[in-house]
Enzyme design. Structure first.
Site, PDB file in Angstrom:
ATOM      1  N   ILE A 626       0.833  -1.205   0.000  1.00  0.00           N
ATOM      2  CA  ILE A 626       0.000   0.000   0.000  1.00  0.00           C
ATOM      3  C   ILE A 626       0.863   1.248   0.000  1.00  0.00           C
ATOM      4  O   ILE A 626       0.593   2.228  -0.685  1.00  0.00           O
ATOM      5  CB  ILE A 626      -0.937   0.017   1.229  1.00  0.00           C
ATOM      6  N   GLY A 629       7.490   4.169   4.038  1.00  0.00           N
ATOM      7  CA  GLY A 629       8.109   5.385   4.558  1.00  0.00           C
ATOM      8  C   GLY A 629       9.252   5.010   5.452  1.00  0.00           C
ATOM      9  O   GLY A 629       9.739   3.873   5.438  1.00  0.00           O
ATOM     10  N   PHE A 631       9.241   4.497   8.517  1.00  0.00           N
ATOM     11  CA  PHE A 631       8.849   3.507   9.520  1.00  0.00           C
ATOM     12  C   PHE A 631       8.900   2.092   8.995  1.00  0.00           C
ATOM     13  O   PHE A 631       8.994   1.140   9.741  1.00  0.00           O
ATOM     14  CB  PHE A 631       7.424   3.798   9.997  1.00  0.00           C
ATOM     15  N   GLY A 632       8.784   1.919   7.685  1.00  0.00           N
ATOM     16  CA  GLY A 632       8.703   0.590   7.095  1.00  0.00           C
ATOM     17  C   GLY A 632       7.700   0.568   5.957  1.00  0.00           C
ATOM     18  O   GLY A 632       7.593   1.535   5.190  1.00  0.00           O
ATOM     19  N   VAL A 634       3.616  -0.842   4.488  1.00  0.00           N
ATOM     20  CA  VAL A 634       2.262  -1.277   4.820  1.00  0.00           C
ATOM     21  C   VAL A 634       1.737  -2.132   3.671  1.00  0.00           C
ATOM     22  O   VAL A 634       1.780  -1.713   2.509  1.00  0.00           O
ATOM     23  CB  VAL A 634       1.323  -0.077   5.064  1.00  0.00           C
ATOM     24  N   LYS A 652       1.269  -3.375   8.952  1.00  0.00           N
ATOM     25  CA  LYS A 652       2.345  -2.383   9.042  1.00  0.00           C
ATOM     26  C   LYS A 652       3.610  -3.086   9.523  1.00  0.00           C
ATOM     27  O   LYS A 652       3.713  -3.487  10.665  1.00  0.00           O
ATOM     28  CB  LYS A 652       1.945  -1.271  10.006  1.00  0.00           C
ATOM     29  N   ASP A 758       1.703  13.254  17.023  1.00  0.00           N
ATOM     30  CA  ASP A 758       1.976  13.293  15.579  1.00  0.00           C
ATOM     31  C   ASP A 758       0.668  13.334  14.791  1.00  0.00           C
ATOM     32  O   ASP A 758       0.484  12.597  13.827  1.00  0.00           O
ATOM     33  CB  ASP A 758       2.810  12.080  15.161  1.00  0.00           C
TER      34      ASP A 758
END
Length: 859
Positions: A626, A629, A631-632, A634, A652, A758
């Site tokens: 999907i 970023g 963070f990893g 998805v 995620k 955030d």
């Protein structure tokens, strides 16, 4: 590939090229970014090859390393690879390959590594493997290999990594294996059908670190010689047939005290008998998981067990332990799970359990514990499961226990001798799914505050002394699936709101003092769901209930009520017809969503392993990616188990190489494990495991939001199919209210206030009804009570959040407070307002829009 490691790898590749006739690599320098070098394409996504492995690999006659792991290759191993006789590494793990283990691999005399793990290979392991005299790693776990392990393999003295776990292998392990494999470091064969004894000769393998043969049929006992292996960090013999059920079975534990690096000891579900020796308290202080449940052990629990200060799991359930729970259990402050279920423990529950502030699961059920439930349990604010059932506990139900709003799975105090009323603090269990206080001596009324427990799915209060009427406020608990109020002294009429409880599978109101006419609609038309026997004053209802007909006075009263209802209903008929279609549509959609979420709940534990996540995402296929970023990544996944086939989720996967990734994972789990709100992104499962190469793996599984995130609607770049239209004024206002409701819950109504830290449009997800759900709690902070001044940090501290949404106050000290979220929310509202296409609004509508959002921004 966009980082420094990739650049260096490309430069090393360039240095190995002697001839470049077309001068392709002249651009490979620092003048341009390496993603713009000729012949290089940087792709932020994980590339995965598919289809059959090309036969052309067989033309690479001097090929030494072949590593095609972690792709989506299918089919058999190509036969042309027989020409690659200089191979030293042959790694095809983590694919979808089928067929058998080719015997010609035995011709690769230089081969040192074989990795065929986690595929669908089957058949027997060929004898020819024994020719590989240089083999060091033999990794074939996670397949369907059958038969016995060829004896020729045990002659390869160079093997250091041997893993055949999760296959269909059988036979006995050679007793001289410790002499044949002197370099062995990993020896794993769990989830097979191995029989016989654990080889005593393993004690000669000085470098052995891991031995795991769980879920087999091994007999005998654990060799005492393993205690000489000081490098052992994992011993797992869970689910075998070890032990005789007699004294002396556990003497080997006296020797394991020498294994100073031991982190995991699994001996559960065997036949070990005798007493647990005191030496267990002298095991390695590095020990994190000790599993001794479901054996035949008896005697008292060792007092010194509190020495194992790094334990996160202690499982002693389903044995025959007697005596009391040692008070020094409170020293295990890292403990996450404590299981004493199904023993004969007596005495008081130690108050020192209140020191276990990291505890999430506490199971003391089915013992002979006495006395009161200690109020100190209130300090265990991470508990999600608490079970005291089937003991001899007395006293009142502590209101402190009822105030543990972290409880989200079960609170069970059934089958004791608790008395008094159920505290009104029960209403604080807003996240709880199952409450069982049955078979006690509870009296007084059912507290109306139960209506706040909106997550309840099962409520069992049968066999008490409860009285009064069923509170009307319980109408709010529309998610209930089972209710048992039988064998009490409840009275009055059975509330009509039960008619509309469409999710109910069981409603037991039997043996009370209910009276009046029984309803004959909704769930009351199904006698297999409802039980009302033993209520002598009830009448009417469906024929299957076999209740007497109601008297004329009752019928007349009913007719009078009908007449009184008909007049206003007739007057309102036009209005009802007007809203009828909308109501039916809404109910059907909501029912569908509730059933889906119920199915997710039942399958929570199905998706907390790497293998399940891998299957869920089709091997982390790029087609299911999907977005990604820092963070990893998805991925979209489709459930295919137990009635939820076709349901879509989002997975995620965290990039653990990123700084703070693990802390982000823990923060998000800490928030989402116990919070429950319609406008918070619902978590289905969390997985903290290792991948197929042994690397750390962490992910979170959420409900998939079909309408993406708010940022894609407000700032479209590549419009998706669902973004063919703009958000209207009502939709924007509703989204703003949804986000405000979520923040209000986090800041005000959760037992420990939470700051998101955030909040931005990309972290606001929209479902099929455009209902907003706040997600991504990787930077969230808990505002602990009792601190008058929020903690401040120096200006040099790293700012946490996203540029444009960080409150200006952070620049002068990083103060963490809910005001930060309020500022970010104001920015989000401003984006919602400013992004609206002005051409779609009338002047009056634009003015109303601005006024509305100013009131939310500054109110």
């Amino acid at each position: 590939m966009g980082n420094e490691t990739d650049r260096q790898a490309l430069l090393d590749f360039k240095n190995g090229i002697n001839q470049d006739p077309f001068q392709i690599m002249t651009s490979w320098n620092d003048s341009v970014h390496h993603c713009n070098w000729i012949g290089i394409t940087c792709n932020p996504f994980n590339g995965r090859f598919q289809g059959d492995i090309p036969q052309e690999f067989g033309r690479l006659l001097r090929l030494k390393h072949l590593n095609l792991s972690y792709n989506s290759f299918t089919g058999n191993i190509p036969s042309n690879l027989t020409h690659c006789t200089e191979l030293t590494v042959f790694a095809l793990g983590h694919n979808y390959l089928t067929g058998g283990f080719p015997a010609w691999i035995g011709n690769f005399s230089s081969l040192s590594i074989i990795v065929l793990a986690l595929n669908s290979f089957q058949g027997r392991i060929p004898q020819e493997i024994g020719r590989l005299s240089r083999l060091e790693m033999f990794q074939i776990y996670g397949n369907q290999f059958s038969g016995t392990i060829p004896a020729s393999i045990y002659n390869i003295s160079t093997i250091s990594y041997f893993s055949v776990t999760q296959n269909r292998l059988h036979g006995e392990l050679p007793q001289d294996i410790g002499f044949n494999f002197p370099n062995l470091e990993v020896f794993a064969g769990g989830v097979n059908n191995f029989t016989g004894l654990i080889p005593v000769s393993l004690s000669n393998v000085s470098g052995l670190g891991l031995i795991d043969f769980a879920e087999n049929k091994l007999t005998g006992t654990v060799p005492t010689g393993l205690g000489s292996l000081t490098g052992l960090y994992r011993i797992n013999f869970n689910d075998n047939k070890l032990g005789t059920g007699k004294k002396g079975d556990l003497d080997f534990l006296n020797f394991l005290t020498n294994c100073t690096n031991l982190e995991f000891l699994g001996l559960a579900r065997n036949f070990f008998g005798g007493e647990l020796p005191d030496s267990v308290a002298n095991l390695s202080t590095k020990l994190k998981r000790l599993k001794l449940g479901s054996n035949l052990m008896h005697g008292n629990l060792p007092v010194g067990i509190g020495n194992l200060v790094n334990l996160t799991l202690l499982g002693l359930e389903k044995n025959f332990y007697t005596g009391s729970i040692p008070d020094d259990i409170g020293k295990l402050q890292n403990l996450v799970e404590l299981h004493f279920t199904g023993n004969e423990l007596s005495g008081l529950i130690p108050a020192s359990l209140g020191n276990l502030t990291s505890l999430t699961r506490l199971h003391l059920e089915s013992n002979k514990l006495q006395g009161n439930i200690p109020s100190e349990i209130r300090n265990c604010r991470s508990l999600i499961e608490l079970n005291f059932s089937d003991n001899n506990l007395t006293g009142i139900v502590p209101k402190e226990v009822m105030s543990l709003s972290s409880l989200s799975v079960v609170l069970n105090m059934a089958k004791n001798a608790l008395f008094g009323s159920l505290p009104t603090e029960v209403g604080r269990l807003i996240n709880l799914k199952e409450l069982d206080v049955s078979e006690n001596k509870l009296s007084d009324n059912i507290p109306s505050s139960l209506s706040s427990c909106l997550s309840l799915e099962r409520l069992d209060m049968h066999s008490n002394l409860l009285q009064g009427q069923i509170p009307k406020t319980l109408e709010a608990l529309r998610g209930l699936e089972e209710i048992d109020l039988s064998h009490n002294n409840l009275s009055g009429k059975i509330p009509r709101f039960f008619v509309n409880f469409s999710t109910l599978r069981k409603l037991d109101l039997s043996f009370n003092n209910f009276e009046g006419e029984l309803w004959n609609e909704g769930i009351f038309a199904n006698s297999s769901v409802i039980s009302v026997m033993g209520n002598d004053k009830l009448c009417g209802g469906a024929p299957n209930f076999h209740l007497p007909a109601c008297s004329k006075s009752t019928t007349h009263s009913s007719k009078t009520q009908v007449v009184r209802v008909i007049i206003p209903v007739t007057v309102s008929a036009i209005f009802i017809l007007f809203i009828c279609f909308f109501s039916v549509w809404y109910v059907l959609r909501k029912s569908k969503k509730q059933k889906l979420e119920a199915s997710f709940s039942q399958n929570f534990r199905l998706y907390n392993s790497y293998q399940k996540i891998f299957q869920l995402t089709d091997g982390f296929s790029e087609d299911n990616l999907i977005g990604s970023g820092s963070f990893g990544s998805v991925y979209k996944g489709v459930l295919n188990e137990n009635g939820v086939s076709g349901a879509t989720v989002a997975v995620k996967v965290l990039n653990l190489e990123q700084k703070r990734a693990t802390k982000s994972f823990m923060a998000e789990c800490g928030v989402l494990k116990s919070t429950r709100h319609r406008n918070l992104l619902k978590i289905i499962s969390a997985c903290s495991s290792v991948d197929r190469q042994g690397n750390e793996f962490k992910c979170l599984v959420y409900l998939f939001m079909i309408n993406g995130n708010l940022d894609e609607w407000l700032h479209p770049t590549h419009r998706a199919a669902y973004q063919m239209r703009s958000l209207g004024i009502c939709e924007r206002l509703t989204i703003a209210i949804d986000v405000a409701s979520a923040l209000d819950y986090l800041h005000t109504y959760y037992h420990t206030p939470i700051v998101h830290c955030d909040l931005k449009p990309s972290n606001i997800l929209l479902d099929e009804d455009l209902t907003a759900h706040v997600g991504d709690f990787g930077l969230a902070k808990f505002l602990l009570k009792g601190s008058e001044n929020p903690k401040r940090c120096p200006m040099s501290s790293e700012l946490k959040g996203s540029i444009g949404y960080i409150p200006p106050e952070y620049g002068s000290g990083c103060e963490v407070s809910s005001l930060g979220d309020a500022y970010s929310f104001g920015i989000v509202l401003l984006e919602i307002e400013m992004s609206r296409d002005k051409q779609e609004q009338s002047p009056q509508e634009r003015g109303h829009n601005c006024d509305t959002f100013r009131s939310y921004q500054y109110g």
